[in-house]
Design a protein around this motif. Structure first.
Motif, PDB file in Angstrom:
ATOM      1  N   TYR A  89       9.574  -6.438  -1.398  1.00 38.65           N
ATOM      2  CA  TYR A  89       8.146  -6.673  -1.604  1.00 38.65           C
ATOM      3  C   TYR A  89       7.881  -8.167  -1.702  1.00 38.65           C
ATOM      4  O   TYR A  89       8.563  -8.879  -2.447  1.00 38.65           O
ATOM      5  N   VAL A  90       6.895  -8.621  -0.949  1.00 40.65           N
ATOM      6  CA  VAL A  90       6.526 -10.040  -0.926  1.00 40.65           C
ATOM      7  C   VAL A  90       5.034 -10.098  -1.226  1.00 40.65           C
ATOM      8  O   VAL A  90       4.190 -10.009  -0.340  1.00 40.65           O
ATOM      9  N   ASN A  91       4.713 -10.224  -2.521  1.00 45.12           N
ATOM     10  CA  ASN A  91       3.329 -10.019  -2.923  1.00 45.12           C
ATOM     11  C   ASN A  91       2.843 -10.933  -4.048  1.00 45.12           C
ATOM     12  O   ASN A  91       1.899 -10.602  -4.766  1.00 45.12           O
ATOM     13  N   GLY A  92       3.512 -12.077  -4.185  1.00 48.46           N
ATOM     14  CA  GLY A  92       3.046 -13.036  -5.187  1.00 48.46           C
ATOM     15  C   GLY A  92       3.251 -12.606  -6.615  1.00 48.46           C
ATOM     16  O   GLY A  92       2.621 -13.149  -7.521  1.00 48.46           O
ATOM     17  N   GLY A  93       4.125 -11.611  -6.831  1.00 50.95           N
ATOM     18  CA  GLY A  93       4.416 -11.155  -8.193  1.00 50.95           C
ATOM     19  C   GLY A  93       3.527 -10.035  -8.682  1.00 50.95           C
ATOM     20  O   GLY A  93       3.601  -9.638  -9.851  1.00 50.95           O
ATOM     21  N   ALA A  94       2.686  -9.490  -7.823  1.00 52.22           N
ATOM     22  CA  ALA A  94       1.767  -8.419  -8.224  1.00 52.22           C
ATOM     23  C   ALA A  94       2.520  -7.157  -8.618  1.00 52.22           C
ATOM     24  O   ALA A  94       3.582  -6.858  -8.054  1.00 52.22           O
ATOM     25  N   ARG A  95       1.956  -6.395  -9.546  1.00 54.71           N
ATOM     26  CA  ARG A  95       2.549  -5.134  -9.988  1.00 54.71           C
ATOM     27  C   ARG A  95       1.546  -4.008  -9.778  1.00 54.71           C
ATOM     28  O   ARG A  95       0.348  -4.223  -9.867  1.00 54.71           O
ATOM     29  N   GLN A 145     -10.530 -12.506  -0.803  1.00 52.32           N
ATOM     30  CA  GLN A 145      -9.289 -13.211  -1.119  1.00 52.32           C
ATOM     31  C   GLN A 145      -9.336 -13.810  -2.517  1.00 52.32           C
ATOM     32  O   GLN A 145      -8.337 -13.774  -3.253  1.00 52.32           O
ATOM     33  N   ARG A 146     -10.492 -14.331  -2.897  1.00 58.24           N
ATOM     34  CA  ARG A 146     -10.624 -14.931  -4.237  1.00 58.24           C
ATOM     35  C   ARG A 146     -10.424 -13.876  -5.323  1.00 58.24           C
ATOM     36  O   ARG A 146      -9.714 -14.108  -6.313  1.00 58.24           O
ATOM     37  N   LEU A 147     -11.005 -12.699  -5.130  1.00 58.73           N
ATOM     38  CA  LEU A 147     -10.863 -11.627  -6.114  1.00 58.73           C
ATOM     39  C   LEU A 147      -9.421 -11.156  -6.220  1.00 58.73           C
ATOM     40  O   LEU A 147      -8.915 -10.906  -7.316  1.00 58.73           O
ATOM     41  N   VAL A 148      -8.761 -11.040  -5.066  1.00 57.54           N
ATOM     42  CA  VAL A 148      -7.349 -10.634  -5.070  1.00 57.54           C
ATOM     43  C   VAL A 148      -6.496 -11.703  -5.743  1.00 57.54           C
ATOM     44  O   VAL A 148      -5.595 -11.396  -6.538  1.00 57.54           O
ATOM     45  N   ALA A 149      -6.777 -12.962  -5.447  1.00 56.21           N
ATOM     46  CA  ALA A 149      -5.992 -14.059  -6.020  1.00 56.21           C
ATOM     47  C   ALA A 149      -6.086 -14.075  -7.546  1.00 56.21           C
ATOM     48  O   ALA A 149      -5.105 -14.385  -8.235  1.00 56.21           O
ATOM     49  N   GLU A 150      -7.243 -13.718  -8.075  1.00 54.09           N
ATOM     50  CA  GLU A 150      -7.443 -13.739  -9.523  1.00 54.09           C
ATOM     51  C   GLU A 150      -6.531 -12.761 -10.254  1.00 54.09           C
ATOM     52  O   GLU A 150      -6.183 -12.993 -11.418  1.00 54.09           O
ATOM     53  N   ARG A 151      -6.121 -11.679  -9.590  1.00 55.49           N
ATOM     54  CA  ARG A 151      -5.249 -10.702 -10.244  1.00 55.49           C
ATOM     55  C   ARG A 151      -3.811 -10.739  -9.724  1.00 55.49           C
ATOM     56  O   ARG A 151      -3.021  -9.842 -10.002  1.00 55.49           O
ATOM     57  N   THR A 152      -3.489 -11.787  -8.966  1.00 51.45           N
ATOM     58  CA  THR A 152      -2.126 -11.995  -8.479  1.00 51.45           C
ATOM     59  C   THR A 152      -1.467 -13.074  -9.330  1.00 51.45           C
ATOM     60  O   THR A 152      -2.068 -14.136  -9.541  1.00 51.45           O
ATOM     61  N   PRO A 153      -0.269 -12.823  -9.849  1.00 54.89           N
ATOM     62  CA  PRO A 153       0.358 -13.825 -10.721  1.00 54.89           C
ATOM     63  C   PRO A 153       0.409 -15.235 -10.143  1.00 54.89           C
ATOM     64  O   PRO A 153       0.231 -16.207 -10.885  1.00 54.89           O
ATOM     65  N   LEU A 154       0.660 -15.370  -8.846  1.00 52.99           N
ATOM     66  CA  LEU A 154       0.697 -16.706  -8.254  1.00 52.99           C
ATOM     67  C   LEU A 154      -0.698 -17.274  -7.988  1.00 52.99           C
ATOM     68  O   LEU A 154      -0.835 -18.401  -7.504  1.00 52.99           O
ATOM     69  N   ARG A 155      -1.719 -16.470  -8.273  1.00 53.48           N
ATOM     70  CA  ARG A 155      -3.127 -16.897  -8.180  1.00 53.48           C
ATOM     71  C   ARG A 155      -3.548 -17.339  -6.779  1.00 53.48           C
ATOM     72  O   ARG A 155      -4.359 -18.234  -6.613  1.00 53.48           O
ATOM     73  N   ARG A 156      -2.986 -16.705  -5.780  1.00 51.81           N
ATOM     74  CA  ARG A 156      -3.418 -16.938  -4.411  1.00 51.81           C
ATOM     75  C   ARG A 156      -2.979 -15.763  -3.556  1.00 51.81           C
ATOM     76  O   ARG A 156      -2.162 -14.933  -3.995  1.00 51.81           O
ATOM     77  N   VAL A 157      -3.519 -15.678  -2.358  1.00 46.16           N
ATOM     78  CA  VAL A 157      -3.054 -14.666  -1.409  1.00 46.16           C
ATOM     79  C   VAL A 157      -1.970 -15.283  -0.536  1.00 46.16           C
ATOM     80  O   VAL A 157      -1.771 -16.497  -0.529  1.00 46.16           O
ATOM     81  N   GLY A 158      -1.263 -14.422   0.183  1.00 49.34           N
ATOM     82  CA  GLY A 158      -0.182 -14.904   1.021  1.00 49.34           C
ATOM     83  C   GLY A 158      -0.634 -15.291   2.418  1.00 49.34           C
ATOM     84  O   GLY A 158      -1.729 -14.933   2.857  1.00 49.34           O
ATOM     85  N   SER A 164       0.811  -1.218   0.000  1.00 50.19           N
ATOM     86  CA  SER A 164       0.000   0.000   0.000  1.00 50.19           C
ATOM     87  C   SER A 164       0.845   1.269   0.000  1.00 50.19           C
ATOM     88  O   SER A 164       0.332   2.357  -0.286  1.00 50.19           O
ATOM     89  N   ALA A 165       2.136   1.156   0.302  1.00 52.79           N
ATOM     90  CA  ALA A 165       3.023   2.316   0.235  1.00 52.79           C
ATOM     91  C   ALA A 165       3.048   2.923  -1.156  1.00 52.79           C
ATOM     92  O   ALA A 165       3.374   4.108  -1.322  1.00 52.79           O
ATOM     93  N   LEU A 166       2.702   2.133  -2.160  1.00 59.86           N
ATOM     94  CA  LEU A 166       2.665   2.608  -3.538  1.00 59.86           C
ATOM     95  C   LEU A 166       1.359   3.315  -3.868  1.00 59.86           C
ATOM     96  O   LEU A 166       1.192   3.831  -4.969  1.00 59.86           O
ATOM     97  N   GLY A 167       0.432   3.329  -2.899  1.00 61.37           N
ATOM     98  CA  GLY A 167      -0.870   3.952  -3.103  1.00 61.37           C
ATOM     99  C   GLY A 167      -1.982   2.930  -3.119  1.00 61.37           C
ATOM    100  O   GLY A 167      -1.866   1.892  -3.774  1.00 61.37           O
ATOM    101  N   PRO A 187       4.617  -6.534   2.529  1.00 61.71           N
ATOM    102  CA  PRO A 187       3.716  -7.589   2.084  1.00 61.71           C
ATOM    103  C   PRO A 187       2.634  -7.075   1.138  1.00 61.71           C
ATOM    104  O   PRO A 187       2.214  -5.909   1.209  1.00 61.71           O
ATOM    105  N   GLY A 188       2.205  -7.968   0.266  1.00 60.58           N
ATOM    106  CA  GLY A 188       0.989  -7.730  -0.488  1.00 60.58           C
ATOM    107  C   GLY A 188      -0.184  -8.197   0.352  1.00 60.58           C
ATOM    108  O   GLY A 188      -0.198  -8.037   1.574  1.00 60.58           O
ATOM    109  N   TYR A 189      -1.178  -8.793  -0.295  1.00 55.19           N
ATOM    110  CA  TYR A 189      -2.380  -9.238   0.416  1.00 55.19           C
ATOM    111  C   TYR A 189      -2.064 -10.518   1.189  1.00 55.19           C
ATOM    112  O   TYR A 189      -1.757 -11.554   0.607  1.00 55.19           O
ATOM    113  N   ILE A 190      -2.143 -10.421   2.513  1.00 53.40           N
ATOM    114  CA  ILE A 190      -1.890 -11.567   3.387  1.00 53.40           C
ATOM    115  C   ILE A 190      -3.180 -11.873   4.146  1.00 53.40           C
ATOM    116  O   ILE A 190      -3.878 -10.957   4.604  1.00 53.40           O
TER     117      ILE A 190
END
Length: 252
Positions: free
Chosen positions: A246-252, A207-220, A144-147, A184-187
């Protein structure tokens, strides 16, 4: 593993979530852990989990936003354990709202608990670390530091953690102290469950919605952040300082 044998670690906000997972991970690897939360009672479950697993821990109550309270509890920890080698600044809160509706009290609360507390604890810890010319400080930032919409206060505080980290690395490095941050990203924690509730969703659906847009397809999971904190707090990271990982499953 025993990377932290004979090391004393302080973890703030250690009653639940990432803080509790980090306290357990450090203890599993041999550290004696001061479990710090708003009250000692809140940290009791974490201490129990550590001791049942054969580790050593003790709970302390402290308002980490209060400078005098922080210095008092660090004095007590140093006396009880006989030293201090690792500080993990994890304590934090959220008071989410859109910027135009955010009351000043929610801005102040989040900046104080999430950022000023890290200043307080690092200042209390560094005097011990400088004297022994050794120490590890790891603070929790956030993606969230990125906004992030609805988190002007939280984003500002977590961006501040990154600036504080970089500066302390410069100032404390000559004394053998490594200072880093984890973002962290979404944990899956009670904090992100509260975020889900704020937008009218269940934790599972959010969590499901976040996972869908996370490259690793899951939350942390909290334990995945704890493992990164443990690396940065260890001598495996002896030449790593001033960094935010950053530890966020590859999210950008």
């Amino acid at each position: 593993m025993s990377r932290f044998t004979d090391r004393i670690a302080v973890v703030t906000g250690a009653a639940q979530g990432i803080g509790a997972a980090t306290a357990r991970r450090l203890a599993d690897e041999g550290a004696e852990v001061a479990v710090v939360d708003l009250t000692a009672e809140r940290g009791a479950a974490t201490v129990e989990a550590i001791t049942e697993a054969g580790g050593k821990a003790r709970a302390y109550g402290c308002d980490v936003a209060d400078e005098a309270d922080v210095h008092g509890v660090f004095d007590a920890i140093t006396e009880d354990f006989g030293g201090l080698h690792i500080l993990v600044n994890n304590a934090g809160i959220t008071r989410d709202n859109l910027f135009f509706k955010m009351p000043r009290s929610d801005w102040d609360a989040v900046l104080t608990v999430n950022l000023t507390s890290a200043f307080n604890c690092a200042q209390a810890a560094q005097s011990r670390m400088v004297e022994q010319r050794y120490g590890k400080i790891v603070s929790l930032s956030s993606r969230s530091a990125l906004g992030n919409r609805g988190q002007a206060n939280y984003a500002a505080a977590k961006a501040g953690i990154q600036g504080l980290t970089a500066t302390l690395a410069i100032e404390l490095g000559p004394y053998g102290i490594n200072v880093n941050a984890v973002a962290p990203g979404y944990i899956a924690t009670s904090m992100t469950a509260a975020t889900a509730a704020r937008v009218g969703a269940s934790a599972e659906d959010h969590q499901r919605l976040v996972a869908e847009r996370t490259p690793l397809r899951r939350v942390g999971q909290p334990e995945e952040i704890a493992s990164v904190v443990a690396f940065l707090a260890s001598d495996d990271a002896s030449y790593v300082s001033g960094q935010t990982l950053y530890v966020n499953g590859g999210a950008r």
